[in-house]
Design a protein around this motif. Structure first.
Motif, PDB file in Angstrom:
ATOM      1  N   PRO A  20       0.878  -1.161   0.172  1.00 42.29           N
ATOM      2  CA  PRO A  20      -0.026   0.058  -0.054  1.00 42.29           C
ATOM      3  C   PRO A  20       0.805   1.458   0.023  1.00 42.29           C
ATOM      4  CG  PRO A  20      -0.801  -1.522   1.478  1.00 42.29           C
ATOM      5  CD  PRO A  20       0.345  -2.190   1.098  1.00 42.29           C
ATOM      6  N   SER A  21       0.521   2.168  -0.719  1.00 40.21           N
ATOM      7  CA  SER A  21       1.263   3.619  -0.924  1.00 40.21           C
ATOM      8  C   SER A  21       1.178   4.228   0.550  1.00 40.21           C
ATOM      9  CB  SER A  21       0.530   4.460  -2.023  1.00 40.21           C
ATOM     10  OG  SER A  21      -0.728   4.683  -1.741  1.00 40.21           O
ATOM     11  N   VAL A  22       2.034   5.124   0.855  1.00 38.14           N
ATOM     12  CA  VAL A  22       2.010   6.082   2.114  1.00 38.14           C
ATOM     13  C   VAL A  22       1.706   7.076   1.638  1.00 38.14           C
ATOM     14  CG1 VAL A  22       3.582   6.985   3.883  1.00 38.14           C
ATOM     15  CG2 VAL A  22       3.995   4.635   2.962  1.00 38.14           C
ATOM     16  N   LEU A  23       0.567   7.622   2.479  1.00 39.07           N
ATOM     17  CA  LEU A  23      -0.259   8.768   2.203  1.00 39.07           C
ATOM     18  C   LEU A  23       0.653  10.206   2.506  1.00 39.07           C
ATOM     19  CD1 LEU A  23      -3.025   9.974   1.188  1.00 39.07           C
ATOM     20  CD2 LEU A  23      -3.602  10.065   3.408  1.00 39.07           C
ATOM     21  N   ALA A  24       0.692  11.112   1.694  1.00 42.87           N
ATOM     22  CA  ALA A  24       1.456  12.331   1.866  1.00 42.87           C
ATOM     23  C   ALA A  24       0.478  13.320   2.735  1.00 42.87           C
ATOM     24  CB  ALA A  24       2.012  12.922   0.836  1.00 42.87           C
ATOM     25  N   PRO A  25       0.993  13.925   3.798  1.00 44.38           N
ATOM     26  CA  PRO A  25      -0.024  14.822   4.522  1.00 44.38           C
ATOM     27  C   PRO A  25      -0.142  16.127   3.480  1.00 44.38           C
ATOM     28  CG  PRO A  25       2.344  15.112   5.404  1.00 44.38           C
ATOM     29  CD  PRO A  25       2.302  13.956   4.431  1.00 44.38           C
ATOM     30  N   VAL A  26      -1.227  16.814   3.508  1.00 49.03           N
ATOM     31  CA  VAL A  26      -1.678  18.076   2.792  1.00 49.03           C
ATOM     32  C   VAL A  26      -0.897  19.087   3.570  1.00 49.03           C
ATOM     33  CG1 VAL A  26      -3.693  17.063   1.904  1.00 49.03           C
ATOM     34  CG2 VAL A  26      -3.563  18.174   3.914  1.00 49.03           C
ATOM     35  N   SER A  27      -0.715  18.972   4.738  1.00 49.41           N
ATOM     36  CA  SER A  27       0.091  20.124   5.485  1.00 49.41           C
ATOM     37  C   SER A  27       0.840  19.692   6.514  1.00 49.41           C
ATOM     38  CB  SER A  27      -0.935  21.267   5.986  1.00 49.41           C
ATOM     39  OG  SER A  27      -1.835  20.607   7.015  1.00 49.41           O
ATOM     40  N   ALA A  28       1.926  20.265   7.056  1.00 49.40           N
ATOM     41  CA  ALA A  28       2.499  19.770   8.202  1.00 49.40           C
ATOM     42  C   ALA A  28       3.148  20.880   8.867  1.00 49.40           C
ATOM     43  CB  ALA A  28       3.857  18.739   7.868  1.00 49.40           C
ATOM     44  N   SER A  29       2.561  21.357   9.816  1.00 51.85           N
ATOM     45  CA  SER A  29       2.798  22.551  10.375  1.00 51.85           C
ATOM     46  C   SER A  29       2.434  22.768  11.890  1.00 51.85           C
ATOM     47  CB  SER A  29       2.274  23.850   9.773  1.00 51.85           C
ATOM     48  OG  SER A  29       0.855  23.839   9.541  1.00 51.85           O
ATOM     49  N   GLY A  30       3.025  23.457  12.709  1.00 49.89           N
ATOM     50  CA  GLY A  30       2.631  23.733  13.892  1.00 49.89           C
ATOM     51  C   GLY A  30       2.617  22.572  14.910  1.00 49.89           C
ATOM     52  N   GLY A  31       3.707  21.573  14.425  1.00 49.89           N
ATOM     53  CA  GLY A  31       3.723  20.322  15.224  1.00 49.89           C
ATOM     54  C   GLY A  31       2.776  19.192  14.905  1.00 49.89           C
ATOM     55  N   ALA A  32       1.985  19.461  13.979  1.00 46.66           N
ATOM     56  CA  ALA A  32       0.832  18.458  13.635  1.00 46.66           C
ATOM     57  C   ALA A  32       0.989  18.132  12.058  1.00 46.66           C
ATOM     58  CB  ALA A  32      -0.522  18.856  14.064  1.00 46.66           C
ATOM     59  N   ASP A  33       0.336  16.888  11.607  1.00 42.51           N
ATOM     60  CA  ASP A  33       0.159  16.611  10.264  1.00 42.51           C
ATOM     61  C   ASP A  33      -1.289  16.455  10.092  1.00 42.51           C
ATOM     62  OD1 ASP A  33       2.981  16.483   9.839  1.00 42.51           O
ATOM     63  OD2 ASP A  33       2.620  14.354  10.556  1.00 42.51           O
ATOM     64  N   ARG A  34      -1.632  16.968   8.682  1.00 44.79           N
ATOM     65  CA  ARG A  34      -3.107  16.800   8.334  1.00 44.79           C
ATOM     66  C   ARG A  34      -3.061  16.343   7.026  1.00 44.79           C
ATOM     67  NH1 ARG A  34      -8.045  19.317   9.389  1.00 44.79           N
ATOM     68  NH2 ARG A  34      -9.288  19.460   7.482  1.00 44.79           N
ATOM     69  N   TYR A  35      -3.935  15.182   7.004  1.00 43.35           N
ATOM     70  CA  TYR A  35      -4.442  14.283   5.729  1.00 43.35           C
ATOM     71  C   TYR A  35      -5.765  14.410   5.206  1.00 43.35           C
ATOM     72  CZ  TYR A  35      -0.010  12.082   7.429  1.00 43.35           C
ATOM     73  OH  TYR A  35       1.187  11.887   7.757  1.00 43.35           O
ATOM     74  N   GLU A  36      -5.837  13.983   3.903  1.00 51.36           N
ATOM     75  CA  GLU A  36      -7.224  14.276   3.377  1.00 51.36           C
ATOM     76  C   GLU A  36      -7.661  12.728   2.523  1.00 51.36           C
ATOM     77  OE1 GLU A  36      -7.969  17.553   1.022  1.00 51.36           O
ATOM     78  OE2 GLU A  36      -7.857  18.888   2.587  1.00 51.36           O
ATOM     79  N   ILE A  37      -8.915  12.241   3.077  1.00 51.47           N
ATOM     80  CA  ILE A  37      -9.072  10.858   2.322  1.00 51.47           C
ATOM     81  C   ILE A  37     -10.580  11.097   1.836  1.00 51.47           C
ATOM     82  CG2 ILE A  37      -9.583   8.447   2.651  1.00 51.47           C
ATOM     83  CD1 ILE A  37      -7.313   8.617   4.898  1.00 51.47           C
ATOM     84  N   ILE A  38     -10.759  10.691   0.686  1.00 50.78           N
ATOM     85  CA  ILE A  38     -12.001  10.618  -0.041  1.00 50.78           C
ATOM     86  C   ILE A  38     -12.514   9.092   0.062  1.00 50.78           C
ATOM     87  CG2 ILE A  38     -13.402  11.083  -2.062  1.00 50.78           C
ATOM     88  CD1 ILE A  38     -11.632  13.264  -2.702  1.00 50.78           C
ATOM     89  N   GLN A  39     -13.691   8.948   0.552  1.00 49.75           N
ATOM     90  CA  GLN A  39     -14.274   7.667   0.513  1.00 49.75           C
ATOM     91  C   GLN A  39     -15.315   7.472  -0.720  1.00 49.75           C
ATOM     92  OE1 GLN A  39     -16.541   7.267   4.105  1.00 49.75           O
ATOM     93  NE2 GLN A  39     -14.784   7.794   5.564  1.00 49.75           N
ATOM     94  N   ARG A  40     -14.719   6.511  -1.716  1.00 49.21           N
ATOM     95  CA  ARG A  40     -15.408   6.644  -2.865  1.00 49.21           C
ATOM     96  C   ARG A  40     -15.479   5.096  -3.542  1.00 49.21           C
ATOM     97  NH1 ARG A  40     -11.726   7.389  -7.384  1.00 49.21           N
ATOM     98  NH2 ARG A  40      -9.410   7.565  -6.316  1.00 49.21           N
ATOM     99  N   GLU A  41     -16.500   5.034  -4.353  1.00 46.70           N
ATOM    100  CA  GLU A  41     -16.473   3.538  -5.105  1.00 46.70           C
ATOM    101  C   GLU A  41     -15.613   3.625  -6.377  1.00 46.70           C
ATOM    102  OE1 GLU A  41     -20.861   2.082  -5.341  1.00 46.70           O
ATOM    103  OE2 GLU A  41     -21.035   4.158  -5.445  1.00 46.70           O
ATOM    104  N   VAL A  42     -14.867   2.787  -6.673  1.00 48.74           N
ATOM    105  CA  VAL A  42     -14.110   2.315  -7.603  1.00 48.74           C
ATOM    106  C   VAL A  42     -14.350   0.887  -8.152  1.00 48.74           C
ATOM    107  CG1 VAL A  42     -12.407   3.983  -6.752  1.00 48.74           C
ATOM    108  CG2 VAL A  42     -12.166   1.416  -6.436  1.00 48.74           C
ATOM    109  N   THR A  43     -13.632   0.643  -9.374  1.00 51.26           N
ATOM    110  CA  THR A  43     -13.965  -0.634  -9.970  1.00 51.26           C
ATOM    111  C   THR A  43     -12.400  -0.932 -10.035  1.00 51.26           C
ATOM    112  OG1 THR A  43     -15.830  -0.591 -10.935  1.00 51.26           O
ATOM    113  CG2 THR A  43     -14.380  -2.234 -11.673  1.00 51.26           C
ATOM    114  N   ALA A  44     -11.930  -2.020  -9.589  1.00 50.89           N
ATOM    115  CA  ALA A  44     -10.418  -2.365  -9.732  1.00 50.89           C
ATOM    116  C   ALA A  44     -10.231  -3.696  -9.946  1.00 50.89           C
ATOM    117  CB  ALA A  44      -9.888  -2.288  -8.264  1.00 50.89           C
ATOM    118  N   GLU A  45      -8.995  -4.254 -10.311  1.00 52.46           N
ATOM    119  CA  GLU A  45      -8.581  -5.714 -10.725  1.00 52.46           C
ATOM    120  C   GLU A  45      -7.959  -6.083  -9.480  1.00 52.46           C
ATOM    121  OE1 GLU A  45      -5.515  -7.619 -13.467  1.00 52.46           O
ATOM    122  OE2 GLU A  45      -6.849  -6.680 -14.673  1.00 52.46           O
ATOM    123  N   ILE A  46      -8.620  -6.869  -9.074  1.00 51.05           N
ATOM    124  CA  ILE A  46      -8.400  -7.917  -7.753  1.00 51.05           C
ATOM    125  C   ILE A  46      -7.961  -9.258  -8.346  1.00 51.05           C
ATOM    126  CG2 ILE A  46      -8.556  -8.948  -5.560  1.00 51.05           C
ATOM    127  CD1 ILE A  46     -10.546  -6.929  -4.898  1.00 51.05           C
TER     128      ILE A  46
END
Length: 543
Positions: free
Chosen positions: A69-95
């Motif tokens: 699994p890929s490692v998610l990059a934070p959208v910001s890293a300031s003030g001693g804290a990290d912020r991330y964004e994740i969208i929960q969505r439907e996809v079609t993938a090859e398993i």
């Protein structure tokens, strides 16, 4: 359930709410005979649940490469804290190779992206729900304030979803359901920020959906991902790192003729009616073993030590893992960590049992395997195709400066029995309810409006747990230590600080913990996800 308040109105509400489950008579024998039946079940194979069969051709084992699994990059890293964004969505993938499968995902991938954090550095993850149903995110194993712990009624509503229970489709035909609205629930529209202080030992956590009554099918459809916490002391140990550290999320699934995931939900849309068809009430098993979302994968490795961060993300399947060379030689699995981080010292296993939601941190040494050789990870509890998990192929000789020190950690708690201010007893059993059978704790199904356990911040308690069939019991917020099994010393795989303990049929287990961190409302429940959805969850209030 000992020391439980006598809340008859809450009990009645729970009974009414569970009428919609349609739980049939398949569990009646356990409900009526209790642990007498459990004693007989204890002599049976280590399986609780029924297996679904795929309707598509399945690939041979050990040909699909292992995804990491890929490692998610934070959208910001300031003030001693990290912020991330994740969208929960439907996809079609090859398993499965050449077959497209619809999935519900975090960030468009299954598993979702991995978040890597440093101990004590706060993280905020902003989740946006673009799925067709409400969701809730729980960071499993996190020491999290109650507002971000993912309580099952703290829903993130999708666009167009009604705010009020009375406005939900089908509610006019279910008058008892109108009363299930939790007055303490905090609902959000489209988006919610979850804040994790991560003031805890370095370890492998995972995040997954935790919506009341629909956790199992949501995880099955793909809503699960990893979160790794690190610190300087662990980094200095010299354990295998970089590409020689592999997260492994093991999960079973089954596939329909069109390529979609099979799941026997009473309501395939997961909108109104919770529960599964009667043959699957004890839990759902798939006939395809996935590791990091790939079927029976293979991974090329050096002839060196590797650190495997193993999570059982299956709904109900238990595994007993072993590493075997093609000439039949078993390799040691050297455990260095448990659910809640490093052990005091390594523990060597040849067979390692792992229940749903448990994590094990193990070192495997490929140095004695010839280049071109193969090591298979097998499941001793499986049969047929479910006996295989994945394989490693040794690609090259290599230098290896990693090590496994004799002392791993010195910060484990030293709780003693004499520290406990109280002892509580909990029975995890199938039970009789109005309208059918379900899964109960202390004879009661989950009710968000009832207080089941109240304890004071800082109190040390001993909990005695007893089961009829397999129940992996998970406590939110706190880690615990296993004191005994069946009145005897813990087993080797019980070492360290855990947040999920596997109870086998007819088994009793004692655990000890200190309720610290935060005040507020938390949960404990069975992590057989079908059991959890059908009532086997309870409230824990820390005051």
């Amino acid at each position: 359930m000992r020391e439980r308040p006598d809340d008859r109105s809450g009990w009645a509400l729970g009974m009414a709410r569970r009428q919609v489950l349609g739980i049939g008579g398949a569990l009646g024998l356990m409900a009526s005979t209790g642990l007498g039946t459990s004693a007989a079940l204890a002599r049976r194979p280590s399986v609780t649940g029924a297996e679904l069969r795929s309707a598509v051709p399945l690939p041979p084992a050990f040909q699909v490469p292992l995804p990491v699994p890929s490692v998610l990059a934070p959208v910001s890293a300031s003030g001693g804290a990290d912020r991330y964004e994740i969208i929960q969505r439907e996809v079609t993938a090859e398993i499965l190779p050449g077959i497209r499968t619809p999935l519900w995902t975090y960030g468009g991938a299954f598993p979702g992206p991995t978040i890597e954090s440093r101990r004590g550095r706060p993280v905020t993850v902003s989740h946006r729900n673009e799925l067709p149903v409400p969701t809730v995110v729980h960071l499993h194993g996190g020491r999290t304030p109650p507002a971000s712990d993912g309580y099952p009624t703290d829903l993130v509503l999708p666009a167009g979803w009604p705010e009020a229970v009375d406005d939900m489709p089908g509610m006019t035909n279910m008058p008892d359901m109108r009363r299930m609205l939790d007055p303490r629930a905090v609902r959000s529209r489209l988006r919610r920020d979850y804040t994790f202080p991560l003031d805890q030992r370095p370890t492998l956590l995972w995040y997954h959906d935790h919506r009341m009554d629909f956790t199992a099918p949501a995880i099955w459809r793909g809503l699960a991902g990893l979160h790794i916490v690190r610190d300087d002391a662990e980094d200095a140990l010299g354990l295998p790192a970089g590409r020689r550290e592999l997260p492994l999320m093991i999960a079973d699934r089954a596939f329909a003729a069109g390529g979609g995931l099979v799941y026997p939900a009473l309501d395939p849309g997961l909108r109104n009616r919770p529960g599964v068809r009667e043959p699957y009430l004890a839990g759902i098993l798939g006939d395809v073993i996935l590791v990091n979302g790939a079927p029976w994968p293979v991974h090329e490795v050096d002839a060196a030590r590797y650190r495997l961060r193993v999570l059982n993300a299956s709904n109900a399947r238990h595994y007993e893992l072993e590493a075997v060379t093609d000439d039949g030689r078993r390799l040691d699995l050297v455990q260095v960590g448990a659910d809640q981080g490093l052990l005091a010292m390594p523990v060597t296993h040849r067979l390692l049992p792992i229940a749903p939601a448990e994590r094990y941190d193990v070192i495997i040494d490929f140095v004695g395997v010839p280049v071109g050789g193969r090591v298979r990870i097998l499941n001793r509890l499986g049969s047929g195709r479910t006996r295989d998990v994945m394989a490693f192929r040794i690609a090259r000789k290599a230098t290896d400066d990693s090590r496994v020190p004799r002392t791993l950690s010195t910060d484990l708690p030293a709780w003693r029995r004499s520290d406990a201010v109280r002892v509580r007893d909990f029975a995890f059993r199938a039970g009789q309810m109005r309208g059918g059978h379900g899964w109960l704790i202390g004879g009661q199904p989950f009710d968000p409006t009832r207080s089941d356990v109240t304890t004071r911040l800082g109190d040390v308690e001993i909990w005695r747990l007893v089961a009829d069939v397999h129940h992996p019991v998970h406590l939110h917020l706190v880690g615990f230590q296993v004191l005994s099994r069946r009145g005897r010393p813990p087993l080797p795989h019980d070492a360290g600080l855990k947040d999920t303990v596997s109870l086998r049929p007819g088994e009793s287990v004692e655990i000890i913990t200190r309720f610290d961190g935060y005040r507020g409302r938390y949960l404990f429940h069975c992590h057989n996800a079908e059991h959890e959805d059908m009532g086997m969850m309870a409230n824990l209030e820390i005051i």
